[in-house]
Design a protein around this motif. Structure first.
Motif, mmCIF file in Angstrom:
data_model
loop_
_atom_site.group_PDB
_atom_site.id
_atom_site.type_symbol
_atom_site.label_atom_id
_atom_site.label_comp_id
_atom_site.label_asym_id
_atom_site.label_seq_id
_atom_site.Cartn_x
_atom_site.Cartn_y
_atom_site.Cartn_z
ATOM 1 N N CYS A 229 -82.439 -15.710 -48.166
ATOM 2 C CA CYS A 229 -83.033 -16.883 -48.840
ATOM 3 C C CYS A 229 -83.938 -16.420 -49.973
ATOM 4 O O CYS A 229 -85.158 -16.470 -49.873
ATOM 5 C CB CYS A 229 -83.806 -17.732 -47.832
ATOM 6 S SG CYS A 229 -84.384 -19.311 -48.486
ATOM 7 N N ARG A 230 -83.353 -15.979 -51.041
ATOM 8 C CA ARG A 230 -84.129 -15.388 -52.126
ATOM 9 C C ARG A 230 -85.063 -16.381 -52.813
ATOM 10 O O ARG A 230 -86.061 -15.974 -53.402
ATOM 11 C CB ARG A 230 -83.189 -14.761 -53.151
ATOM 12 C CG ARG A 230 -82.467 -13.531 -52.611
ATOM 13 C CD ARG A 230 -81.676 -12.822 -53.675
ATOM 14 N NE ARG A 230 -81.048 -11.617 -53.142
ATOM 15 C CZ ARG A 230 -80.288 -10.792 -53.850
ATOM 16 N NH1 ARG A 230 -80.054 -11.068 -55.136
ATOM 17 N NH2 ARG A 230 -79.769 -9.734 -53.290
ATOM 18 N N ARG A 231 -84.751 -17.660 -52.722
ATOM 19 C CA ARG A 231 -85.642 -18.636 -53.348
ATOM 20 C C ARG A 231 -87.002 -18.700 -52.647
ATOM 21 O O ARG A 231 -87.955 -19.259 -53.179
ATOM 22 C CB ARG A 231 -84.990 -20.013 -53.345
ATOM 23 C CG ARG A 231 -84.781 -20.608 -51.954
ATOM 24 C CD ARG A 231 -84.083 -21.940 -52.041
ATOM 25 N NE ARG A 231 -83.909 -22.532 -50.715
ATOM 26 C CZ ARG A 231 -83.302 -23.688 -50.508
ATOM 27 N NH1 ARG A 231 -82.805 -24.357 -51.547
ATOM 28 N NH2 ARG A 231 -83.181 -24.169 -49.288
ATOM 29 N N SER A 232 -87.072 -18.155 -51.435
ATOM 30 C CA SER A 232 -88.352 -18.115 -50.715
ATOM 31 C C SER A 232 -89.231 -16.955 -51.159
ATOM 32 O O SER A 232 -90.396 -16.869 -50.748
ATOM 33 C CB SER A 232 -88.108 -18.023 -49.204
ATOM 34 O OG SER A 232 -87.508 -19.194 -48.713
ATOM 35 N N LEU A 233 -88.693 -16.051 -51.974
ATOM 36 C CA LEU A 233 -89.491 -14.899 -52.409
ATOM 37 C C LEU A 233 -90.664 -15.328 -53.276
ATOM 38 O O LEU A 233 -91.731 -14.711 -53.243
ATOM 39 C CB LEU A 233 -88.607 -13.906 -53.163
ATOM 40 C CG LEU A 233 -87.608 -13.127 -52.309
ATOM 41 C CD1 LEU A 233 -86.690 -12.278 -53.186
ATOM 42 C CD2 LEU A 233 -88.340 -12.243 -51.293
ATOM 43 N N GLY A 234 -90.487 -16.398 -54.062
ATOM 44 C CA GLY A 234 -91.584 -16.890 -54.895
ATOM 45 C C GLY A 234 -92.779 -17.339 -54.074
ATOM 46 O O GLY A 234 -93.911 -16.862 -54.282
ATOM 47 N N PRO A 235 -92.594 -18.287 -53.114
ATOM 48 C CA PRO A 235 -93.722 -18.669 -52.248
ATOM 49 C C PRO A 235 -94.324 -17.499 -51.481
ATOM 50 O O PRO A 235 -95.540 -17.442 -51.282
ATOM 51 C CB PRO A 235 -93.088 -19.692 -51.298
ATOM 52 C CG PRO A 235 -91.939 -20.253 -52.054
ATOM 53 C CD PRO A 235 -91.411 -19.116 -52.877
ATOM 54 N N LEU A 236 -93.458 -16.562 -51.061
ATOM 55 C CA LEU A 236 -93.978 -15.411 -50.325
ATOM 56 C C LEU A 236 -94.836 -14.520 -51.211
ATOM 57 O O LEU A 236 -95.882 -14.017 -50.777
ATOM 58 C CB LEU A 236 -92.819 -14.606 -49.730
ATOM 59 C CG LEU A 236 -92.151 -15.211 -48.503
ATOM 60 C CD1 LEU A 236 -90.908 -14.406 -48.121
ATOM 61 C CD2 LEU A 236 -93.119 -15.269 -47.328
ATOM 62 N N LEU A 237 -94.409 -14.318 -52.449
ATOM 63 C CA LEU A 237 -95.202 -13.515 -53.375
ATOM 64 C C LEU A 237 -96.564 -14.170 -53.607
ATOM 65 O O LEU A 237 -97.602 -13.495 -53.615
ATOM 66 C CB LEU A 237 -94.461 -13.352 -54.704
ATOM 67 C CG LEU A 237 -95.217 -12.592 -55.809
ATOM 68 C CD1 LEU A 237 -95.556 -11.176 -55.351
ATOM 69 C CD2 LEU A 237 -94.402 -12.562 -57.088
ATOM 70 N N LEU A 238 -96.562 -15.496 -53.778
ATOM 71 C CA LEU A 238 -97.827 -16.206 -53.951
ATOM 72 C C LEU A 238 -98.700 -16.059 -52.708
ATOM 73 O O LEU A 238 -99.920 -15.854 -52.820
ATOM 74 C CB LEU A 238 -97.551 -17.683 -54.238
ATOM 75 C CG LEU A 238 -98.785 -18.584 -54.395
ATOM 76 C CD1 LEU A 238 -99.681 -18.088 -55.526
ATOM 77 C CD2 LEU A 238 -98.344 -20.025 -54.641
#
Length: 351
Positions: A70-79
């Motif tokens: 689920c690469r789209r979750s990488l953004g929230p995780l980075l934040l």
């Protein structure tokens, strides 16, 4: 397993990863909001003294999972990771991004020796020999003669130490402070002898340097230990004790800041027993720069127990100072680690 079943399983894993990633982000945001009120609200105070490293543990599992399904979750995780770093006060050396100004330079070392009960004189003296500080500030020193366990590097040193006496009202020993300076000591003033008193344990020195007189404060403020231990024991008086300790440190910090007044150049160093996340740390020391926050790398923990680590020892600089580098030294036999900073006095630099 047929293709349809595999796709169903993969979709379920993708949704679960996305939901857990968002939940982690929300949790970190709430944590960050709560610890903002440390020393104003006792639960927040307890949190900033609790182990902070575990706040990043979910990311160690969720980031690889998100990268796979689920690469789209990488953004929230980075934040979430960035906010977790901010919540635990992870520092970047932002001062290294600009050129160091010309000016008078001094290397300062401070350490709470915890009454030198487990002092490792070899490690301490090796640190002094390798780093060669210009000013050494020690709190809770026990040896009657600092030269008995403190071997200063070659040079002309000026030293001062206070007496260790017992307070009948506080039922505690006065802090024994040691100053070792390459610069002559013009004046000394004991502003408080006991870390648990309303004044805290505070000594003001005036050093004669190439930049003129420099005012230096050696500080040890009230410990939060009793309140935190009462909370861990689930004692009914735990919250009140935690808040009472915060109030004492606020009064002590305000007193030191008032004593410093408009003195320039001024340096304040020692065991403030207050993490940088504290609301009262931000308020009471608003006119000063925390050396590690501006020029250190990482968490900079200075006090270690079996289960936690926290940054409570600080070097604060008044207007006109620039910190080129700040770092935490090795274990010298105290639960506190030495803090060192390379400082430049350059009032024309506008800092």
């Amino acid at each position: 397993m047929d293709d349809t079943a595999r796709e169903t399983s993969r979709g379920r894993l993708r949704r679960t990863t996305a939901l857990l990633s968002l939940a982690y982000l929300v949790f970190v945001i709430v944590w960050r909001a709560v610890v903002w009120f440390a020393d104003e609200w006792w639960p927040a105070t307890v949190l900033v003294f609790a182990p902070g490293w575990w706040l990043l543990l979910p990311a160690a599992v969720l980031v690889p999972a998100a990268a796979l399904v689920c690469r789209r979750s990488l953004g929230p995780l980075l934040l979430a990771v960035v906010l977790a770093g901010a919540a635990t006060h992870f520092s970047f050396p932002v001062s290294a991004l600009s050129r160091s100004p010309d000016g008078f330079r001094v290397r300062l070392l401070t350490c709470n020796m915890h009454y030198t009960e487990n002092l490792d004189p070899v490690a301490l003296n090796q640190l002094l020999d390798e780093t060669r500080p210009d000013v050494v500030l020690l709190q809770e020193w026990k040896h009657p003669n600092p030269s008995g366990a403190l071997v200063l590097p070659n040079g002309d040193w000026h030293t001062h130490q206070t007496e260790q006496v017992r307070s009948e009202t506080l039922e505690s020993l006065a802090d024994k402070f040691v100053l070792a300076s390459r610069f002559p000591i013009r004046r000394t003033a004991v502003l408080g002898r006991y870390s648990m008193s309303p004044q805290g344990a505070v000594i003001r020195y005036e050093l004669e340097t190439a930049a003129g007189p420099v005012t230096v404060f050696n500080v040890h403020l009230a410990t939060p230990r009793d309140g935190l231990q009462a909370v861990l024991r689930a004692g009914g008086d735990g919250p009140a004790k935690v808040q009472a300790g915060s109030d004492v440190r606020r009064e002590q910090s305000a007193g030191v800041a008032q004593a410093a007044g408009t003195a320039r150049p001024v340096l304040i160093a020692g065991d403030l027993n207050t993490p940088p996340q504290s609301a009262r740390f931000r308020r009471e020391w608003n006119g000063y720069t925390d050396a590690f926050s501006s020029a250190g790398w990482g968490w900079g923990h200075t006090f270690f127990t079996r289960n936690a680590a926290v940054r409570v020892d600080h070097i604060l600089t008044g207007p006109g100072w620039r910190c080129d580098r700040c770092w935490v030294g090795p274990d010298v036999g105290s639960p506190h680690r030495p803090v060192l900073a390379d400082l430049v006095w350059s009032p024309s630099d506008g800092r």
